[in-house]
Write a protein that holds these residues in place. Structure first.
Motif, PDB file in Angstrom:
ATOM      1  N   HIS A   1       0.861  -1.178   0.000  1.00 59.75           N
ATOM      2  CA  HIS A   1       0.000   0.000   0.000  1.00 59.75           C
ATOM      3  C   HIS A   1       0.902   1.234   0.000  1.00 59.75           C
ATOM      4  O   HIS A   1       1.032   1.955   0.989  1.00 59.75           O
ATOM      5  CB  HIS A   1      -0.930  -0.013   1.209  1.00 59.75           C
TER       6      HIS A   1
ATOM      7  N   LEU B   1       1.177   1.003  -6.182  1.00 62.32           N
ATOM      8  CA  LEU B   1      -0.225   0.948  -6.613  1.00 62.32           C
ATOM      9  C   LEU B   1      -0.382   1.452  -8.047  1.00 62.32           C
ATOM     10  O   LEU B   1      -1.218   0.936  -8.803  1.00 62.32           O
ATOM     11  CB  LEU B   1      -1.096   1.760  -5.652  1.00 62.32           C
TER      12      LEU B   1
ATOM     13  N   CYS C   1     -10.438  -3.404  -7.521  1.00 54.92           N
ATOM     14  CA  CYS C   1      -9.325  -2.883  -6.738  1.00 54.92           C
ATOM     15  C   CYS C   1      -9.586  -1.401  -6.496  1.00 54.92           C
ATOM     16  O   CYS C   1      -9.795  -0.653  -7.447  1.00 54.92           O
ATOM     17  CB  CYS C   1      -8.005  -3.082  -7.482  1.00 54.92           C
TER      18      CYS C   1
ATOM     19  N   SER D   1      -7.527   0.834  -4.289  1.00 58.15           N
ATOM     20  CA  SER D   1      -6.304   1.645  -4.265  1.00 58.15           C
ATOM     21  C   SER D   1      -5.609   1.681  -5.615  1.00 58.15           C
ATOM     22  O   SER D   1      -4.969   2.682  -5.964  1.00 58.15           O
ATOM     23  CB  SER D   1      -5.347   1.129  -3.186  1.00 58.15           C
ATOM     24  N   GLY D   2      -5.742   0.594  -6.389  1.00 60.85           N
ATOM     25  CA  GLY D   2      -5.136   0.560  -7.705  1.00 60.85           C
ATOM     26  C   GLY D   2      -5.931   1.296  -8.756  1.00 60.85           C
ATOM     27  O   GLY D   2      -5.599   1.245  -9.954  1.00 60.85           O
TER      28      GLY D   2
ATOM     29  N   TYR E   1      -5.440   1.347   4.750  1.00 58.91           N
ATOM     30  CA  TYR E   1      -4.169   1.829   4.196  1.00 58.91           C
ATOM     31  C   TYR E   1      -3.418   2.778   5.141  1.00 58.91           C
ATOM     32  O   TYR E   1      -4.005   3.348   6.064  1.00 58.91           O
ATOM     33  CB  TYR E   1      -4.424   2.624   2.901  1.00 58.91           C
TER      34      TYR E   1
ATOM     35  N   ASP F   1     -11.371  -1.321   0.757  1.00 59.68           N
ATOM     36  CA  ASP F   1     -10.292  -2.257   0.433  1.00 59.68           C
ATOM     37  C   ASP F   1     -10.878  -3.590  -0.008  1.00 59.68           C
ATOM     38  O   ASP F   1     -11.514  -4.284   0.798  1.00 59.68           O
ATOM     39  CB  ASP F   1      -9.370  -2.462   1.640  1.00 59.68           C
TER      40      ASP F   1
END
Length: 243
Positions: A42, A47, A75, A77-78, A131, A191
């Motif tokens: 993270h 990312l 996803c 965060s990506g 995160y 998440d």
């Protein structure tokens, strides 16, 4: 039978989606393609690499035999680290390759929040982020640019998705209740590495307000790409439950 293909990075909580398939008695298929991961971290640079177009396209190619009618980049965060424009460019590339509509979990959070805004007048939210703070702030910014008012954010500095996937239901409930704020009208849990689909009702009961989790909004948005989303008991206010 609606089929929503999921592009899921690595291994942490991909088994969570089978909870939804079981809940609807197999009326929806959620085939999963595991996308490649450079470094499970993270961290913003990791990312950005995780969400590279080439990784998503390779995943979409894996799904071809499943004949998905829509595809979700499962996803958060990506996707949010790319910002709103970058996140939309990500899924536009997937849609162009696969020939079906596509979206991502970050886009799903914005759209689910807007849906609850239309239905219930919800605007202010609290964020329970696994995160580190600097990554979580990117999510707050993404939500804010999408029209949400973030009244509180709690980050938990968990460095890897693999570790998030080991959190127990009680730990997830504790994380959500700790992040709640009196001014928040809903709590968002961003998440997809976190197992939540079996405990949405417990999360909402714990805070007495709607809770949106990453895997929940991912499935909801995937279905919305195909038409009206049917109510599903046990999946929270977003899917038609009452608290």
């Amino acid at each position: 039978m609606p089929t929503v293909g999921l592009l899921y990075p690595g291994h942490s909580a991909e088994d969570d989606f089978s909870v939804f398939e079981a809940r609807v008695g197999g009326a929806v298929r959620l085939p999963i393609a595991i996308t490649s991961v450079g470094e499970d971290a993270h961290r913003v640079d990791a990312l950005l690499d995780l969400g590279r177009e080439q990784r998503l396209i390779a995943g979409a190619a894996q799904l071809a035999g499943e004949r998905p009618e829509a595809i979700m980049w499962a996803c958060t965060s990506g996707s949010f680290v790319f910002g709103p424009q970058g996140a939309h460019e990500q899924v536009a590339a997937v849609a162009a390759f696969a020939g079906v509509p596509a979206a991502s979990t970050s886009i799903a959070f914005v759209d689910a929040h807007r849906h609850l805004g239309r239905q219930l007048g919800i605007r202010r939210v609290a964020v329970a982020a696994s995160y580190p703070d600097d990554v979580a702030q990117h999510f707050v910014k993404f939500l804010s640019e999408g029209g949400a008012e973030v009244t509180a954010m709690a980050s938990h500095s968990i460095y890897t998705a693999a570790e998030v996937g080991t959190l127990s239901p009680d730990q997830v409930v504790e994380m959500v209740t700790a992040a709640d704020h009196p001014d928040a009208e809903a709590v968002l849990v961003p998440d997809t590495a976190m197992h939540t689909l079996a405990i949405i009702d417990k999360l909402e009961a714990a805070v007495g307000k709607p809770v949106l989790t990453a895997n929940q909004v991912t499935v909801w948005k995937g279905l919305e790409l195909l038409g009206p989303v049917p109510p599903v008991p046990g999946l929270g206010v977003l899917f038609g439950d009452r608290i």
